[in-house]
Design a protein around this motif. Structure first.
Motif, PDB file in Angstrom:
ATOM      1  N   VAL A  61       3.419  -3.070 -55.125  1.00  0.00           N
ATOM      2  CA  VAL A  61       2.831  -2.355 -53.700  1.00  0.00           C
ATOM      3  C   VAL A  61       1.064  -2.632 -53.618  1.00  0.00           C
ATOM      4  O   VAL A  61       0.425  -2.355 -54.775  1.00  0.00           O
ATOM      5  N   HIS A  62       0.758  -3.276 -52.761  1.00  0.00           N
ATOM      6  CA  HIS A  62      -0.606  -3.523 -52.395  1.00  0.00           C
ATOM      7  C   HIS A  62      -1.624  -2.410 -52.108  1.00  0.00           C
ATOM      8  O   HIS A  62      -1.025  -1.632 -51.343  1.00  0.00           O
ATOM      9  N   ARG A  63      -2.662  -2.685 -52.703  1.00  0.00           N
ATOM     10  CA  ARG A  63      -3.679  -1.594 -52.376  1.00  0.00           C
ATOM     11  C   ARG A  63      -4.080  -1.545 -50.850  1.00  0.00           C
ATOM     12  O   ARG A  63      -4.032  -2.473 -50.210  1.00  0.00           O
ATOM     13  N   GLY A  64      -3.998  -0.497 -50.323  1.00  0.00           N
ATOM     14  CA  GLY A  64      -4.164  -0.171 -48.780  1.00  0.00           C
ATOM     15  C   GLY A  64      -3.412  -0.316 -47.779  1.00  0.00           C
ATOM     16  O   GLY A  64      -3.491   0.144 -46.973  1.00  0.00           O
ATOM     17  N   GLU A  65      -2.057  -0.559 -48.485  1.00  0.00           N
ATOM     18  CA  GLU A  65      -0.884  -0.475 -47.617  1.00  0.00           C
ATOM     19  C   GLU A  65       0.173   0.588 -47.442  1.00  0.00           C
ATOM     20  O   GLU A  65      -0.159   1.289 -48.513  1.00  0.00           O
ATOM     21  N   VAL A  66       0.741   1.150 -46.671  1.00  0.00           N
ATOM     22  CA  VAL A  66       1.725   1.796 -46.505  1.00  0.00           C
ATOM     23  C   VAL A  66       3.021   1.030 -46.791  1.00  0.00           C
ATOM     24  O   VAL A  66       3.459   0.247 -46.019  1.00  0.00           O
ATOM     25  N   GLU A 107      -6.623   8.145 -53.959  1.00  0.00           N
ATOM     26  CA  GLU A 107      -6.324   6.512 -54.053  1.00  0.00           C
ATOM     27  C   GLU A 107      -5.155   6.055 -53.463  1.00  0.00           C
ATOM     28  O   GLU A 107      -4.856   5.187 -52.616  1.00  0.00           O
ATOM     29  N   LEU A 108      -3.967   6.898 -54.285  1.00  0.00           N
ATOM     30  CA  LEU A 108      -2.722   6.425 -53.841  1.00  0.00           C
ATOM     31  C   LEU A 108      -2.009   7.811 -53.552  1.00  0.00           C
ATOM     32  O   LEU A 108      -1.899   8.689 -54.483  1.00  0.00           O
ATOM     33  N   LYS A 161      -5.077   6.034 -44.262  1.00  0.00           N
ATOM     34  CA  LYS A 161      -4.766   4.712 -44.123  1.00  0.00           C
ATOM     35  C   LYS A 161      -5.908   4.005 -43.723  1.00  0.00           C
ATOM     36  O   LYS A 161      -6.439   2.842 -44.471  1.00  0.00           O
ATOM     37  N   THR A 175      -6.454   4.318 -48.259  1.00  0.00           N
ATOM     38  CA  THR A 175      -5.376   4.938 -49.138  1.00  0.00           C
ATOM     39  C   THR A 175      -4.261   4.262 -49.147  1.00  0.00           C
ATOM     40  O   THR A 175      -3.888   3.496 -48.076  1.00  0.00           O
ATOM     41  N   THR A 176      -3.628   3.945 -50.408  1.00  0.00           N
ATOM     42  CA  THR A 176      -2.323   3.411 -50.651  1.00  0.00           C
ATOM     43  C   THR A 176      -1.441   4.502 -50.424  1.00  0.00           C
ATOM     44  O   THR A 176      -1.414   5.653 -50.945  1.00  0.00           O
TER      45      THR A 176
END
Length: 290
Positions: A21-26, A142-143, A169, A173-174
């Motif tokens: 799961v990539h940083r910053g994605e939903v 952050e997550l 987002k 935030t992830t």
């Protein structure tokens, strides 16, 4: 997650997951009840241990208190002490997380119309869910790891929650969103992973899944026409005619359909927007059982 598996006796609940799961994605984590979504999340928090495989959360272990302070979590089943008020819960988790912005907490309470002084045991299912949302978001994690977060919320509050996801987002935030509510995931997620009996069927961007979904096209013609010439064309799954309207269900390229349509006096073409549900059901129909 790399080769992440969980067995309970002879039952394989999660089977060899490989997922980033990539940083910053939903990221939407989809599957029906019993497919292994909640088991995956419990492993990420070290509530249960994997049978095999490895994982990292924010570069470390979900069991590490320093990592947990950077996480927000909504469990699928809420088990708050009924004697606590929402204010008690906020204070308790706030201390565990090293403090929170009280102004932001007040904004969240107002946004979800939540009375912080009533004991949680006296709250409705929807209000307990609102309490869970506030405690998960209040420290600006952050997550966010969210397991069926809108269960029990009315449509207006679901919409407010969707707006909140959009807000965090934009702040970077992830979000790892586990759900079986397809329209919700389609509205929020950048990518989805579809789980089937503990195994990932596919991981793809929302728009990619929509392109794979079956398309519904209606041809309005100037005179009565038969659907028979369309039935044998590549990708046509269904072709029916009702007078001057030919209705088609197509999978894949529509080039052959358009060429055939050009031989008719077509007055109008109506395409129905494909959605994630169609792609989801298609994958479940076509994929063999593990």
């Amino acid at each position: 997650m790399h080769g992440l598996s969980k067995r309970f006796g002879g039952l394989i609940a999660v089977d060899a997951l490989d997922l980033d799961v990539h940083r910053g994605e939903v990221f939407g984590y989809l599957g029906p009840n019993g497919s292994g979504k909640s088991t995956t999340i419990r492993m990420l928090f070290d509530f249960i241990r994997p049978s095999t495989g490895t994982y990292t959360v924010l570069g470390g272990s979900g069991a590490d208190p320093a990592i947990r302070r950077r996480l927000g979590y909504i469990p699928g089943e809420l088990q708050f002490d009924p004697r606590y008020t929402t204010a008690d819960l906020i204070a308790f988790y706030g201390r565990l997380r090293g403090g929170v912005d009280t102004t932001y907490v007040d904004e969240l309470l107002e946004r979800f119309d939540l009375d912080p002084v009533r004991p949680i045991g006296q709250l409705s299912t929807g209000n307990r869910r609102k309490t869970a949302i506030v405690q998960a978001f209040m420290h600006r994690p952050e997550l966010l790891i969210l397991d069926e977060p809108t269960a029990g919320l009315d449509p207006l509050l679901q919409h407010e929650f969707h707006q909140l996801i959009g807000d965090v987002k934009r702040d970077g935030t992830t979000v790892f969103l586990s759900s079986h509510v397809l329209p919700e995931v389609e509205a929020l997620a950048d990518r989805v992973g579809i789980l089937r009996k503990g195994r990932l069927v596919t991981v793809a961007a929302i728009d990619q899944l929509q392109r794979q979904a079956r398309q519904h096209i209606d041809l309005y013609v100037a005179r009565e026409a038969s659907a028979e010439p369309f039935e044998s064309l590549p990708g046509v799954l269904s072709a029916t005619s009702s007078g001057t309207v030919i209705r088609l269900v197509i999978e894949g390229n529509v080039d052959a359909v358009l060429k055939q349509a050009a031989t008719l006096p077509v007055r109008r073409i109506v395409t129905h927007e494909t959605d994630l549900e169609d792609a989801f059901l298609s994958l479940y129909r076509d994929e063999p059982s593990p």
